[in-house]
Write a protein that holds these residues in place. Structure first.
Motif, PDB file in Angstrom:
ATOM      1  N   HIS A 147       0.738  -1.127   0.162  1.00 49.41           N
ATOM      2  CA  HIS A 147       0.022  -0.050  -0.100  1.00 49.41           C
ATOM      3  C   HIS A 147       0.997   1.330  -0.104  1.00 49.41           C
ATOM      4  N   PHE A 148       0.478   2.217  -0.674  1.00 49.29           N
ATOM      5  CA  PHE A 148       1.413   3.461  -1.118  1.00 49.29           C
ATOM      6  C   PHE A 148       0.381   4.779  -0.475  1.00 49.29           C
ATOM      7  N   ALA A 149       1.342   5.667   0.192  1.00 48.80           N
ATOM      8  CA  ALA A 149       0.788   6.958   0.287  1.00 48.80           C
ATOM      9  C   ALA A 149       0.102   7.566  -1.072  1.00 48.80           C
ATOM     10  N   PRO A 150      -1.025   8.452  -0.926  1.00 44.40           N
ATOM     11  CA  PRO A 150      -1.499   8.996  -2.032  1.00 44.40           C
ATOM     12  C   PRO A 150      -0.885  10.187  -2.481  1.00 44.40           C
ATOM     13  N   ASP A 151       0.293  10.855  -1.941  1.00 44.94           N
ATOM     14  CA  ASP A 151       1.121  11.716  -2.396  1.00 44.94           C
ATOM     15  C   ASP A 151       2.278  11.255  -2.674  1.00 44.94           C
ATOM     16  N   THR A 152       3.196  11.916  -3.570  1.00 45.25           N
ATOM     17  CA  THR A 152       4.575  11.422  -3.446  1.00 45.25           C
ATOM     18  C   THR A 152       5.331  12.412  -2.842  1.00 45.25           C
ATOM     19  N   GLN A 153       6.197  12.240  -1.933  1.00 43.66           N
ATOM     20  CA  GLN A 153       7.291  13.237  -1.199  1.00 43.66           C
ATOM     21  C   GLN A 153       8.495  12.907  -1.661  1.00 43.66           C
ATOM     22  N   LEU A 154       8.914  13.822  -2.571  1.00 46.40           N
ATOM     23  CA  LEU A 154      10.338  13.788  -3.192  1.00 46.40           C
ATOM     24  C   LEU A 154      11.328  14.432  -2.032  1.00 46.40           C
ATOM     25  N   ARG A 155      12.441  14.091  -2.452  1.00 51.09           N
ATOM     26  CA  ARG A 155      13.564  14.690  -1.654  1.00 51.09           C
ATOM     27  C   ARG A 155      13.952  16.053  -2.282  1.00 51.09           C
ATOM     28  N   SER A 156      14.214  15.955  -3.600  1.00 46.59           N
ATOM     29  CA  SER A 156      14.721  17.318  -4.312  1.00 46.59           C
ATOM     30  C   SER A 156      14.138  17.237  -5.738  1.00 46.59           C
ATOM     31  N   ILE A 157      14.246  18.258  -6.665  1.00 45.89           N
ATOM     32  CA  ILE A 157      14.100  18.337  -7.995  1.00 45.89           C
ATOM     33  C   ILE A 157      15.336  19.400  -8.500  1.00 45.89           C
ATOM     34  N   ARG A 158      16.084  18.877  -9.498  1.00 45.62           N
ATOM     35  CA  ARG A 158      17.172  19.856  -9.806  1.00 45.62           C
ATOM     36  C   ARG A 158      16.905  19.848 -11.364  1.00 45.62           C
ATOM     37  N   ALA A 159      17.027  21.076 -12.240  1.00 47.16           N
ATOM     38  CA  ALA A 159      16.861  21.253 -13.512  1.00 47.16           C
ATOM     39  C   ALA A 159      17.710  22.140 -14.063  1.00 47.16           C
ATOM     40  N   ALA A 160      18.189  22.068 -15.190  1.00 48.04           N
ATOM     41  CA  ALA A 160      19.102  23.221 -15.774  1.00 48.04           C
ATOM     42  C   ALA A 160      18.858  23.006 -17.425  1.00 48.04           C
ATOM     43  N   LEU A 161      18.616  24.208 -17.881  1.00 48.82           N
ATOM     44  CA  LEU A 161      18.284  24.379 -19.367  1.00 48.82           C
ATOM     45  C   LEU A 161      19.201  25.339 -19.923  1.00 48.82           C
ATOM     46  N   ASP A 162      19.527  25.383 -21.167  1.00 54.47           N
ATOM     47  CA  ASP A 162      20.261  26.226 -22.029  1.00 54.47           C
ATOM     48  C   ASP A 162      19.144  26.511 -23.229  1.00 54.47           C
ATOM     49  N   PHE A 163      18.911  27.896 -23.160  1.00 53.60           N
ATOM     50  CA  PHE A 163      18.194  28.324 -24.197  1.00 53.60           C
ATOM     51  C   PHE A 163      18.790  28.803 -25.532  1.00 53.60           C
ATOM     52  N   SER A 164      18.338  28.753 -26.805  1.00 54.57           N
ATOM     53  CA  SER A 164      18.871  29.203 -27.820  1.00 54.57           C
ATOM     54  C   SER A 164      17.780  29.401 -28.807  1.00 54.57           C
ATOM     55  N   GLN A 165      17.817  30.701 -29.454  1.00 55.02           N
ATOM     56  CA  GLN A 165      16.603  31.050 -30.437  1.00 55.02           C
ATOM     57  C   GLN A 165      15.454  30.409 -30.048  1.00 55.02           C
TER      58      GLN A 165
END
Length: 207
Positions: A147-165
């Motif tokens: 059985h699982f909890a209804p929500d997801t408890q994450l430790r962290s989220i990391r994102a990095a993007l490079d935009f070009s045009q």
């Protein structure tokens, strides 16, 4: 118009965006505006920004550098009329440039890096662990008894993007869940309003 503006504002609201305790310095000269400082509180966190706008008869340009710290993601999404499926504290930085006659053109020329992290993130009404385990159980032709909890408890989220045009290439997308690690790659095409992401998941033996 040429001149300098230094102002403090208790509260500023533009559409659904609301800032408070604002301290700003703006310089206007020869059709350009230089934002030397913008310090404000944003949904329980802080925003610090500098930038510039330049306009001519047929084109224009934009530069923006900003840092976010401790912004309440749930409150931010609620004020954009998005479903409140996420919670956490947002930190990030960006340094973006764009050209175009009107702001609507900027998404086609947007360039520069963007980094984002979410501390103590929560994904509401969805258990990522349950989704993965159901898929594994079905592939193995086994019954899922946990059985699982209804929500997801994450430790962290990391994102990095490079935009070009106007296209942002994702060079980092990591999400840490107990007993699970997710890494992603892909890109965001602003002009086409298209998002392509591949998310790879590694599950520990315990799960």
């Amino acid at each position: 118009i040429d001149g300098n503006i230094a102002a403090t504002l208790g509260r500023f609201k533009r559409g659904k965006l609301e800032l408070s305790d604002i301290d700003t310095e703006l310089e206007l000269a020869k059709g350009s505006a230089h934002l030397h400082k913008l310090d404000a509180k944003l949904y329980g966190g802080t925003l610090n920004a500098t930038g510039a706008l330049a306009a001519t008869a047929d084109t224009g340009s934009m530069q923006l550098a900003a840092q976010l710290a401790g912004v309440d993601l749930e409150a931010l999404l609620a004020n954009t009329r998005q479903r409140q499926k996420f919670a956490g504290r947002v930190n990030g930085s960006l340094s973006l440039t764009a050209t175009g006659a009107v702001p609507a053109d900027w998404k086609n020329t947007l360039s520069g890096p963007l980094q984002l992290s979410i501390d103590e993130p929560v994904l509401k009404d969805l258990s990522v662990e349950e989704v993965i385990c159901k898929a594994a159980a079905q592939l193995n032709q086994e019954a899922l008894t946990a059985h699982f909890a209804p929500d997801t408890q994450l430790r962290s989220i990391r994102a990095a993007l490079d935009f070009s045009q106007g296209v942002g290439n994702i060079r980092q997308l990591n999400a840490a869940v107990p007993d699970m690690e997710m890494r992603g790659e892909g890109r965001i095409d602003l002009a086409r309003s298209k998002l392509d992401i591949q998310l790879n998941t590694r599950v520990t033996d315990d799960l």
